[in-house]
Design an enzyme around this catalytic site. Structure first.
Site, mmCIF file in Angstrom:
data_model
loop_
_atom_site.group_PDB
_atom_site.id
_atom_site.type_symbol
_atom_site.label_atom_id
_atom_site.label_comp_id
_atom_site.label_asym_id
_atom_site.label_seq_id
_atom_site.Cartn_x
_atom_site.Cartn_y
_atom_site.Cartn_z
ATOM 1 N N LYS A 179 51.013 18.187 35.909
ATOM 2 C CA LYS A 179 50.956 17.152 34.866
ATOM 3 C C LYS A 179 52.117 16.177 35.006
ATOM 4 O O LYS A 179 51.938 14.957 34.936
ATOM 5 C CB LYS A 179 50.994 17.808 33.489
ATOM 6 C CG LYS A 179 51.274 16.863 32.319
ATOM 7 C CD LYS A 179 51.494 17.629 31.043
ATOM 8 C CE LYS A 179 51.848 16.701 29.875
ATOM 9 N NZ LYS A 179 53.244 16.192 29.982
ATOM 10 N N ASN A 180 53.323 16.694 35.190
ATOM 11 C CA ASN A 180 54.499 15.826 35.206
ATOM 12 C C ASN A 180 54.674 15.071 36.521
ATOM 13 O O ASN A 180 55.566 14.228 36.633
ATOM 14 C CB ASN A 180 55.762 16.646 34.910
ATOM 15 C CG ASN A 180 55.802 17.128 33.469
ATOM 16 O OD1 ASN A 180 55.190 16.530 32.589
ATOM 17 N ND2 ASN A 180 56.493 18.225 33.221
ATOM 18 N N CYS A 211 58.849 6.261 17.079
ATOM 19 C CA CYS A 211 59.684 6.469 18.268
ATOM 20 C C CYS A 211 61.087 5.928 18.017
ATOM 21 O O CYS A 211 61.273 4.752 17.760
ATOM 22 C CB CYS A 211 59.076 5.753 19.474
ATOM 23 S SG CYS A 211 60.107 5.811 20.933
ATOM 24 N N ARG A 248 64.712 10.528 22.983
ATOM 25 C CA ARG A 248 64.381 10.847 24.366
ATOM 26 C C ARG A 248 64.607 9.529 25.072
ATOM 27 O O ARG A 248 63.921 8.556 24.813
ATOM 28 C CB ARG A 248 62.931 11.338 24.466
ATOM 29 C CG ARG A 248 62.735 12.675 23.792
ATOM 30 C CD ARG A 248 61.303 13.130 23.809
ATOM 31 N NE ARG A 248 60.896 13.599 25.129
ATOM 32 C CZ ARG A 248 59.703 14.155 25.360
ATOM 33 N NH1 ARG A 248 58.825 14.288 24.373
ATOM 34 N NH2 ARG A 248 59.379 14.574 26.549
ATOM 35 N N ASP A 272 60.893 23.006 29.784
ATOM 36 C CA ASP A 272 59.460 23.201 29.564
ATOM 37 C C ASP A 272 59.025 24.659 29.675
ATOM 38 O O ASP A 272 57.853 24.974 29.423
ATOM 39 C CB ASP A 272 58.649 22.359 30.559
ATOM 40 C CG ASP A 272 58.552 20.900 30.128
ATOM 41 O OD1 ASP A 272 58.970 20.583 29.005
ATOM 42 O OD2 ASP A 272 58.051 20.077 30.921
ATOM 43 N N ARG A 331 46.724 18.826 26.341
ATOM 44 C CA ARG A 331 47.459 17.750 27.023
ATOM 45 C C ARG A 331 48.061 18.234 28.345
ATOM 46 O O ARG A 331 48.305 17.421 29.235
ATOM 47 C CB ARG A 331 48.593 17.226 26.139
ATOM 48 C CG ARG A 331 48.161 16.380 24.950
ATOM 49 C CD ARG A 331 49.383 15.823 24.236
ATOM 50 N NE ARG A 331 50.315 15.278 25.188
ATOM 51 C CZ ARG A 331 51.602 15.657 25.294
ATOM 52 N NH1 ARG A 331 52.092 16.581 24.484
ATOM 53 N NH2 ARG A 331 52.380 15.116 26.191
#
Length: 421
Positions: free
Chosen positions: A22-23, A119, A124, A308, A400
């Protein structure tokens, strides 16, 4: 609302194949915007909600993005870009949409993107992306819920130092600099395998990126890039999650496609916990026939222990022997899964950025929720060993980042299914 229903107590056994990362795939899909004349065909693309969302963002820009779920391929034809503005209704679903700014700046000299709702710049560090673009000569305007970046005279190479090795900022700056005039040096960049994968894809397209995976990345700008075929690396976080699942359930699982080099801290901590790990070129076998021992973990930027994997390891510690400490240094607010684990009978105490986890003999199934992607994985892992039935809500978070999670776990012998409430 759809939920996962899990009946725990079954040891996982068999083989599971890890999907594309995914990343890695998200920045590479964004980078496909740089390819002119020839489409890019991306292979080993996982069937994830985030992949569909980013593909939809590209289509809003006038780019063709066709996903073949049967072959796990994504064809991106960006020979024509009709718009440089990404709409709020898609961007709000996923922060990774911000990765399109770098490629659009490089290709079109302009990008406008809505900020995700709520946001806070800096939490982040989007600010690091913006500082990087400004160093390359872009003008940044922020207002009324959007960010607009313009470089009417083109981007110019620069020396950029990142205050923190942000993965997203490193990727965005790499993509922008790939077509900037002159040389760009990124100091203190992120060093994750996904950074190397993006650099490899850019280089296949004709870019000149050197030093990815080290503490200095050098990029010689080129005038244009061409779409190419490329295969995404396996997902090290998905692999790590199944490794923890095998350990927690006292199972025996061979994880195909897992790359040991990308999982060193996870492997080291599992071995410390008493788990048997066998590594070879095709994958990793995880065997555990006894209760695991508590370990301490501290999340750090790569090559340290991945943030993660923090929630999944906390789930492991809840049923391990002794007390383990989990210290989160990368992201704020990443202990939201603690309250959900405590609902299942876990003994956890939070002190600032550290959680003390005292292992219990057993967890008890109940209704819990996935507060974010990795927290959702932790809830599933806890459900696999809990007595009785566990019902996990808000599973859109899990969708996701995990490709076919339920079917893969079922093939390993888990009692898990999706159900409408």
């Amino acid at each position: 609302m759809e939920k996962l229903i899990i009946n725990g107590g079954k040891a996982l056994r068999g083989r599971v194949k890890i999907s594309g990362a995914k990343n890695a795939v998200l920045p590479i899909i964004a980078a496909a915007l740089l390819g002119q004349n020839v489409p890019s065909k991306l292979e080993e693309v996982p069937a994830l909600d985030d992949v569909h969302t980013l593909s939809a963002v590209l289509e809003q820009l006038g780019v063709k993005a066709e996903f073949d779920a049967d072959k796990n391929t994504l064809l991106v034809d960006s020979s024509q870009i009709a718009s440089c503005e990404a709409p709020y209704d898609l961007v709000r679903k996923m922060r990774a949409s911000f990765l399109i700014i770098g490629p659009l700046l490089a290709r079109c000299g302009r990008a406008k993107i809505s900020l995700p709702g709520g946001c806070a710049i800096g939490t982040r560090p989007i600010d690091l992306h913006l500082k990087g673009f400004e160093a390359l000569g872009a003008r940044i305007d922020i207002g009324h819920g959007y960010i607009e970046a313009t470089a009417p005279e083109g981007l110019k190479g620069a020396r950029i130092y990142l205050d923190f090795p942000s993965v997203g900022a490193t990727e965005n700056i790499m993509m922008a600099a790939s077509m900037a005039e002159g040389t760009t040096i990124i100091e203190n960049p992120a060093q994750e395998p996904e950074i190397i994968d993006l650099a490899n894809y850019l280089n296949v397209m004709g870019a000149r990126v050197r030093g990815a995976g080290t503490n200095v990345i050098k990029i010689e700008g080129v005038k244009s890039l061409t779409g190419k075929n490329y295969t995404i690396i396996p997902d090290r976080i998905e692999a790590g999650t199944y490794m923890v699942a095998a350990a927690m359930t006292k199972g025996d699982v061979y994880i195909e496609n897992a790359i040991s080099e990308h999982l060193k801290p996870v492997i080291a901590k599992l071995k410390e916990a008493g788990v048997t790990i066998e590594e070879n070129i095709d994958g990793i076998r995880v065997v555990c026939d006894r209760r695991t021992k508590a370990v301490d973990i501290k999340t750090l930027p790569y090559p340290g222990f991945p943030t993660d994997m923090q929630a999944q390891f906390m789930a492991l510690l809840t049923v391990s022997e002794g007390m383990g400490r989990v210290t989160e240094t990368v992201f704020e607010n990443r202990f939201m899964h603690v309250d959900e684990l405590k609902r299942m009978g876990a003994n956890i105490r939070i002190d600032g950025r550290t959680s003390m986890v005292e292992g219990v003999d057993r967890l008890h199934g109940c209704a819990v929720k996935a507060t974010d992607l990795r927290a959702g994985a932790a809830m599933v892992l806890a459900g696999l060993v809990a007595e009785g039935e566990t019902r996990v809500g808000y599973i859109h978070h899990i969708d996701r980042g995990y490709d076919n999670l339920v079917s893969k776990l079922v093939m390993l012998g888990a009692d898990i299914r999706r159900a409408d409430d």
